[in-house]
Design a protein around this motif. Structure first.
Motif, mmCIF file in Angstrom:
data_model
loop_
_atom_site.group_PDB
_atom_site.id
_atom_site.type_symbol
_atom_site.label_atom_id
_atom_site.label_comp_id
_atom_site.label_asym_id
_atom_site.label_seq_id
_atom_site.Cartn_x
_atom_site.Cartn_y
_atom_site.Cartn_z
ATOM 1 N N PHE A 29 0.780 -1.172 0.008
ATOM 2 C CA PHE A 29 -0.128 0.008 0.062
ATOM 3 C C PHE A 29 0.773 1.447 -0.059
ATOM 4 O O PHE A 29 0.463 2.288 -0.636
ATOM 5 C CB PHE A 29 -0.937 -0.145 1.425
ATOM 6 C CG PHE A 29 -2.268 -1.074 0.946
ATOM 7 C CD1 PHE A 29 -3.045 -0.660 -0.054
ATOM 8 C CD2 PHE A 29 -2.311 -2.250 1.639
ATOM 9 C CE1 PHE A 29 -4.065 -1.560 -0.293
ATOM 10 C CE2 PHE A 29 -3.342 -2.877 1.407
ATOM 11 C CZ PHE A 29 -4.390 -2.794 0.493
ATOM 12 N N LEU A 30 2.139 1.201 0.562
ATOM 13 C CA LEU A 30 3.005 2.360 0.583
ATOM 14 C C LEU A 30 3.560 2.641 -0.944
ATOM 15 O O LEU A 30 3.448 3.877 -1.316
ATOM 16 C CB LEU A 30 4.244 2.130 1.304
ATOM 17 C CG LEU A 30 3.911 2.440 2.633
ATOM 18 C CD1 LEU A 30 5.319 2.092 3.725
ATOM 19 C CD2 LEU A 30 3.895 4.120 2.871
ATOM 20 N N GLU A 31 3.516 1.477 -1.645
ATOM 21 C CA GLU A 31 4.107 1.517 -2.799
ATOM 22 C C GLU A 31 2.992 1.942 -4.085
ATOM 23 O O GLU A 31 3.179 2.630 -5.029
ATOM 24 C CB GLU A 31 4.837 0.324 -3.411
ATOM 25 C CG GLU A 31 6.049 0.290 -2.787
ATOM 26 C CD GLU A 31 6.885 -1.008 -3.128
ATOM 27 O OE1 GLU A 31 6.510 -1.767 -3.625
ATOM 28 O OE2 GLU A 31 8.065 -1.350 -2.506
ATOM 29 N N TYR A 32 1.864 1.244 -3.848
ATOM 30 C CA TYR A 32 0.706 0.900 -4.843
ATOM 31 C C TYR A 32 -0.409 1.776 -4.260
ATOM 32 O O TYR A 32 -1.546 1.795 -5.102
ATOM 33 C CB TYR A 32 0.542 -0.191 -5.529
ATOM 34 C CG TYR A 32 1.982 -0.613 -6.002
ATOM 35 C CD1 TYR A 32 2.441 -0.422 -7.094
ATOM 36 C CD2 TYR A 32 2.390 -1.845 -5.309
ATOM 37 C CE1 TYR A 32 3.750 -0.887 -7.538
ATOM 38 C CE2 TYR A 32 3.546 -2.336 -5.696
ATOM 39 C CZ TYR A 32 4.355 -1.803 -7.077
ATOM 40 O OH TYR A 32 5.424 -2.319 -7.666
ATOM 41 N N GLY A 33 -0.763 2.032 -2.986
ATOM 42 C CA GLY A 33 -1.890 2.505 -2.566
ATOM 43 C C GLY A 33 -2.349 3.955 -2.824
ATOM 44 O O GLY A 33 -1.683 4.570 -3.678
ATOM 45 N N ALA A 34 -3.380 4.530 -2.151
ATOM 46 C CA ALA A 34 -3.783 5.958 -2.237
ATOM 47 C C ALA A 34 -3.137 6.831 -1.465
ATOM 48 O O ALA A 34 -3.530 8.066 -1.574
ATOM 49 C CB ALA A 34 -5.175 5.846 -1.804
ATOM 50 N N ASP A 35 -1.803 6.467 -1.034
ATOM 51 C CA ASP A 35 -0.835 7.490 -0.616
ATOM 52 C C ASP A 35 -1.507 8.054 0.987
ATOM 53 O O ASP A 35 -1.074 8.690 1.298
ATOM 54 C CB ASP A 35 -0.542 8.506 -1.217
ATOM 55 C CG ASP A 35 0.362 8.391 -2.538
ATOM 56 O OD1 ASP A 35 1.042 7.042 -2.399
ATOM 57 O OD2 ASP A 35 0.470 9.102 -3.517
ATOM 58 N N GLY A 36 -2.373 7.270 1.486
ATOM 59 C CA GLY A 36 -3.000 7.612 2.859
ATOM 60 C C GLY A 36 -1.772 7.563 3.817
ATOM 61 O O GLY A 36 -1.594 8.337 4.648
ATOM 62 N N TYR A 37 -1.282 6.645 3.712
ATOM 63 C CA TYR A 37 0.144 6.253 4.861
ATOM 64 C C TYR A 37 1.127 7.198 4.766
ATOM 65 O O TYR A 37 1.413 8.047 5.784
ATOM 66 C CB TYR A 37 0.760 5.174 4.718
ATOM 67 C CG TYR A 37 0.109 3.698 5.353
ATOM 68 C CD1 TYR A 37 -0.358 3.709 6.679
ATOM 69 C CD2 TYR A 37 -0.188 2.711 4.571
ATOM 70 C CE1 TYR A 37 -0.635 2.559 7.191
ATOM 71 C CE2 TYR A 37 -0.662 1.406 4.968
ATOM 72 C CZ TYR A 37 -0.882 1.434 6.350
ATOM 73 O OH TYR A 37 -1.546 0.269 6.899
#
Length: 103
Positions: free
Chosen positions: A78-86
């Motif tokens: 998710f850090l690499e391909y997610g919505a950039d929430g983290y």
């Protein structure tokens, strides 16, 4: 991706966080809305994301957080391909001080 689960109820949940004014209010809401295990799992994932962003290895992260390699891998995805929430939260936390919402 959020379009798959976005609806009136999840909008309400997101807005609930926005109306809370300080850390104590958020603790109170979380305590009523989620189990301690669910809260700790979210907190653990955020810490995993922070450590990944700082370049820690999987074994180091697992040792520090108790997270499984599957959890670490999922957070990394998710850090690499997610919505950039983290990424957004981690960036804002760097400059956040205190326990009340910044204006």
């Amino acid at each position: 991706m959020a379009d798959k689960w976005k609806d009136r109820l999840t909008d309400q949940l997101c807005k609930a966080f926005l109306v809370l004014k300080n850390v104590d209010e958020i603790y109170n809401f979380l305590e009523d809305a989620a189990t301690i295990g669910e809260i700790r799992a979210l907190a653990q994932r955020l810490e995993v994301a922070r450590l990944l962003e700082e370049g820690y290895t999987y074994p180091q992260i697992a040792q520090q957080t108790g997270a499984s390699t599957a959890t670490i891998s999922r957070v990394k995805k998710f850090l690499e391909y997610g919505a950039d929430g983290y990424k957004l939260v981690l960036e804002r936390l760097k400059t956040f001080e205190g326990d009340t919402r910044p204006e």
